[in-house]
Every structure is written in C-alpha cells, then in structure tokens.
Design a protein around this motif. Structure first.
Motif, short mmCIF file in Angstrom:
data_model
loop_
_atom_site.label_atom_id
_atom_site.label_comp_id
_atom_site.label_asym_id
_atom_site.label_seq_id
_atom_site.Cartn_x
_atom_site.Cartn_y
_atom_site.Cartn_z
N LEU A 170 2.18 4.30 -3.47
CA LEU A 170 1.66 5.79 -3.00
C LEU A 170 2.64 6.74 -3.37
CD1 LEU A 170 -0.67 5.47 -0.60
CD2 LEU A 170 -1.22 6.49 -2.30
N GLY A 199 1.08 -0.62 0.23
CA GLY A 199 0.54 0.19 0.06
C GLY A 199 0.64 1.10 -0.13
N ALA A 200 1.66 1.24 1.09
CA ALA A 200 3.13 2.60 0.61
C ALA A 200 3.37 2.59 -0.76
CB ALA A 200 3.88 2.55 2.11
N LYS A 201 4.19 0.92 -0.93
CA LYS A 201 4.88 1.22 -2.04
C LYS A 201 4.32 2.42 -3.46
CE LYS A 201 8.11 -1.40 -4.72
NZ LYS A 201 8.70 -1.91 -4.85
#
Ligand SMILES: Nc1ncnc2c1ncn2[C@@H]1O[C@H](COP(=O)(O)OP(=O)(O)OP(=O)(O)O)[C@@H](O)[C@H]1O
Ligand SMILES: [Mg+2]
Lengths: 252, 217
Positions: B124, B120-122
């Motif tokens: 973004l 999820g962070a990647k």
C-alpha cells in the motif's frame, strides 16, 4: 507504453533457481491469468513485480519507470527506496491470506493508506471509501472488524483496500485459494467487475474457468519458465506444448 | 486501631517514596525497552548484538547487584565514574534493568506479528516507520499486555530493594517501626498498602485489555 515490462527476470532462493528468465509485457486494460503447477514460481514472479522479492537479474519497468535494472556488470540496481515506493504503489495487490489489518475496522482498513501515504483528509476520503465498499457489496460492514467477516467478505475488503489507493494495475495471488468453495463466487464476481472496467490485472489462479472466461491472455508457467502463452481459447483449447497439455489434463 | 492510625503518616511517607520510584522507572523503562527491542531486531548486526549483550547482562545478574554497583561501584569506574544521589542511582538501576525485560517482551511481541501484515502495508506504499507505528506496534500492545502487566506488578514489589541504599521506602520505614515498637502490626499494614497498589495496577491493566478486546486476530 507498457503498463508492466519485465525482461529476463531471474530469481534464486539460496541455490534454488525459481525464475529462469521470465519476460512479460502487459498492456493497458489487459487481464492476464498465470497458471501452472505448485512451485513453478508464479507467486515469486508476481512478488518481484512490486519488490516483495528482489530480482537477481533482469529489468522491471512499470509504466515506463525503471524499478530495477541489471547493468552490464550483471548487478541489479533498484530505484531509490522513495522512488520504488512511489512506483510500486500504482500496483495494488491482493493476497491469498487477505492480510487485512485486524486492529482496524473495515472502513479504517480502506482509509489507512490513503491517509498516511497520500496524506488525503479523512473527511474527504471517507465517502470514496464507502463507495468502494458499496462496489464490493459490503457497505453495511463498514464498522465491523475483519475477524467478524467470512473469507469471501475479507477478500472483497482486501480488494477494496487495494483499490482505495487508486492503482493502475492490480495483482492477485490466488485470491480464492484460501476460501471455502461456496465463497469463491463472490470474489470472482468482484474481480470480473474490475476486468469489465478495464483494470489492468495479473491474476495467479487455479480457477481455470475464471481464467478462460475473463482473461485476455493466459500464461502457463512451469519450473521457473513461461512455457506457453496466448489467448484462453488457444491455451485451453489447443495447447501446443506437451507440458501444458499434461498440466491441463490434471487440473480440468 | 489507635496504634495503626499513629503509624499511618510515616508509612504513607514511605509509600510516596515507593510510588516515586515506581513511576519514574515505568515512565522511562517502557519507552527505553521499546527502543531496545527495535534495535534488537534491526538489520544492523552491530547494534543488534550490542543490545543482545546489554539484555544478557541486565537479565543475567541480580537487580540488587546492579543497584549496589551503580551506587557504590560506579564512582570508582575510570572516566565515566560519577557518584549519583541515592534516588537517581536506584532509578538508573531500575530503569536499565526493567528496560531489558521490557525489550525482550516487546521483541517477542513484534516478532509474533505475521509477515503478511508488513507485506500488506508495504504494497500500500507505507514506509517501515509508518508500518511500525500504524500497523505493527498497535497490535503488539495487545499481545504484550499480559506480560507487561506481570512485570509492572513485580516492579512495585522490587522497589523495596532500595532499602539497601538506606532509602526510606514503604518497606524500610515499616521495618524501622517494627524494630522500634516490638510489634509486627506495621508489617500487616504495609502488606495491605502493597496489595492496594498492585490491585489498582491489576484493575488498570484489565481495563486496557478490555479496550483491546474489541478486535480479535
Ligand atoms: N522465501 C522463500 N525462501 C526460499 N524458497 C522459497 C521462498 N519462496 C518461495 N520459495 C520456493 O520457490 C519455489 C517457487 O515458489 P512459488 O511460491 O513462487 O510457487 P507458486 O508457483 O506460486 O506455487 P503455488 O501454486 O504452490 O503457490 C518453490 O520451490 C518454493 O519452495
Ligand atoms: Mg503461489
């Protein structure tokens, strides 16, 4: 210029060949639905586009920028880490399992990446984030933690979070598959709204009605290959491949 | 009562030594443990294995042995041999030992975070560092609070091991008084002191857990 240009993508997991030379070009504003049986490589293909998986062969170009390219020696060369990050953040992604950040409120989920990645100012961005929440119909959930939301609400927050980075392309990997049937509607409605605003979208889905009504192009994948593609009427109404017919008969 | 009041000053002095050892250890061992945990999960095999050996050594031998070795044995080690003053020697032993335990707690905590959080962070656009700082580690803290709380309370009591270096902490001071006066009351007073220290810690960790209870996973 193509929004996405994937040429001859190959991908193996250990010795299992999951993608056997997939090529796909996506134009601005196109909504593409990818359908196909379980294990056919739909998710893997989507995840290769934003380097959640690395490819073993082929070329990936996003809006004219080369993300990965296999040279004459067959070795795939990726853009540098910083460059790849810059290229890939033009693609928002929505996962089947939402992947919201549980320790952040809904609003914090939206503003996290714009603040840490783009360095925008909190005060400046909060109004935009609120507007996005309004757009997905969750303005009143602003200060709630994700665990308090229903599946459909979580997925709409995930969509808003992706949109907060102002992407040019949105990738969806079975966004409604983890939802109770009565909650899929609200998520599909949000996606439909995006399509109407001419967002470029690739949607891996089992929702055949959605694919048929919203997509400009339907791609049927089986066993690591694109078997058939075309406008929804043709693929659903008069498929030319027997594998497509067999699949559609099973799911509709 | 009068007797208890008369032994309070030396016992308090001992408590100061105990608390000094406790705080110096915790302040250094927590960050060192986190660094070791990050090194342990690093994709650089050599680094990860080296830390693995380190953790094995320090969790696999008695703390008392480590304490004695660093104070009495280290001066005779060729090249790196130094004689440390007693407080420093004890602190080094405690920090190295507790960092090994904290490292394992943090490693397990980090590895318990779902892969979807990284993805999820990647997508973004967040870097590994940003992902760790903003997404993973804050969630790890919530998950490791109970075991960290346990270790921390154990440390309060483990500090009494420094008596082997003839340092006048709470326990050694108490023993000296007991031997001098042929009275076991000081033991009870010392027990109360330890109980108060661990009670404060328990309470602090409870507060922390409550703060992290605002969200569920
Ligand atoms: N990380 C992985 N390691 C090993 N094999 C994997 C991995 N990810 C996927 N696979 C395998 O690759 C194949 C394709 O998987 P993929 O998830 O792309 O299929 P899919 O078309 O998305 O299926 P579904 O409709 O069930 O989501 C499957 O056989 C799967 O088991
Ligand atoms: Mg899938």
């Amino acid at each position: 210029m193509n929004m996405i240009k994937a040429i001859n993508i190959h991908k193996k997991f250990n010795n299992l060949e999951v993608l056997k030379g997939i090529s796909l070009q996506v134009n601005q504003g196109e909504v593409i639905a990818i359908i196909g049986p379980s294990g056919s490589g739909k998710s893997t293909f989507l995840r290769c586009l934003n380097r959640l998986e690395t490819i073993d062969q082929g070329t990936l170009e996003i809006q004219g920028d080369i993300l990965a390219d296999s040279g004459p020696d067959g070795q795939v060369r990726y853009a540098t880490e910083a460059e790849a990050r810059r290229i890939c953040r033009r693609m928002g992604m929505v996962f089947q399992q939402f992947n919201l950040f549980p320790h952040f409120t809904v609003l914090e989920n939206l503003i996290e990446a714009p603040l840490t990645v783009k360095g925008v100012k909190r005060e400046e961005f909060v109004p935009q984030a609120e507007e996005l929440l309004h757009k997905v119909g969750l303005a009143e959930k602003r200060d709630v933690y994700p665990s308090r939301l229903s599946g459909g609400q979580k997925q709409r927050v995930a969509i808003a979070r992706a949109l907060a980075m102002n992407p040019d392309i949105m990738l969806f990997d079975e966004p409604t598959s983890a939802l109770d049937p009565e909650l899929t509607g609200e998520v599909l409605k949000t996606m439909r709204k995006l399509a109407e605003e001419h967002m470029t979208m690739i949607v891996v889905t089992h929702e055949m009605a959605f694919a048929r009504e919203v997509a400009n192009r339907v791609i049927f994948m089986d066993n690591g290959e694109i078997v058939e593609q075309g406008d929804p009427e043709t693929v659903f109404g008069s498929p030319s491949q027997s594998r497509t017919k067999a699949f559609l008969q099973r799911v509709i | 009562m009068e007797y208890i009041l008369s032994i309070l000053p030396p016992l308090l002095e001992g408590t100061v030594v105990t608390l000094q050892m406790f705080f110096s250890t915790i302040i250094l061992a927590l960050p060192l443990g986190l660094l070791l945990a990050l090194a342990r999960i690093s994709r650089f095999k050599a680094l990860s294995s080296a830390v693995g050996v380190y953790i094995w050594l320090f969790r696999g031998t008695p703390l008392m042995l480590q304490l004695l070795f660093i104070y009495f044995g280290l001066p005779f080690v060729p090249y790196i041999g130094v004689r440390l003053p007693d407080f420093s020697a004890a602190m080094v032993a405690f920090v190295l030992n507790y960092a090994a335990y904290f490292a394992e707690i943090f490693r397990a905590g980090i590895q318990s975070i779902d892969r979807g959080q990284y993805e999820g962070a990647k997508v973004l656009g967040m870097t590994y560092r940003q992902t760790m700082q903003r997404i993973v580690l804050p969630q790890v803290i919530k998950r490791v609070l109970p075991p960290v709380s346990n270790e921390t309370i154990t440390l309060v009591k483990d500090t009494s091991l420094i008596y082997v270096l003839a340092m006048n902490d709470l326990l050694r001071t108490t023993r000296a008084i007991v031997q001098r006066d042929f009275d076991t009351t000081p033991f009870i007073v010392a027990a109360v002191f330890y109980l108060i220290m661990t009670l404060v810690l328990t309470w602090m960790f409870q507060k922390l857990e409550q703060r992290y209870a605002v969200y569920d996973e």
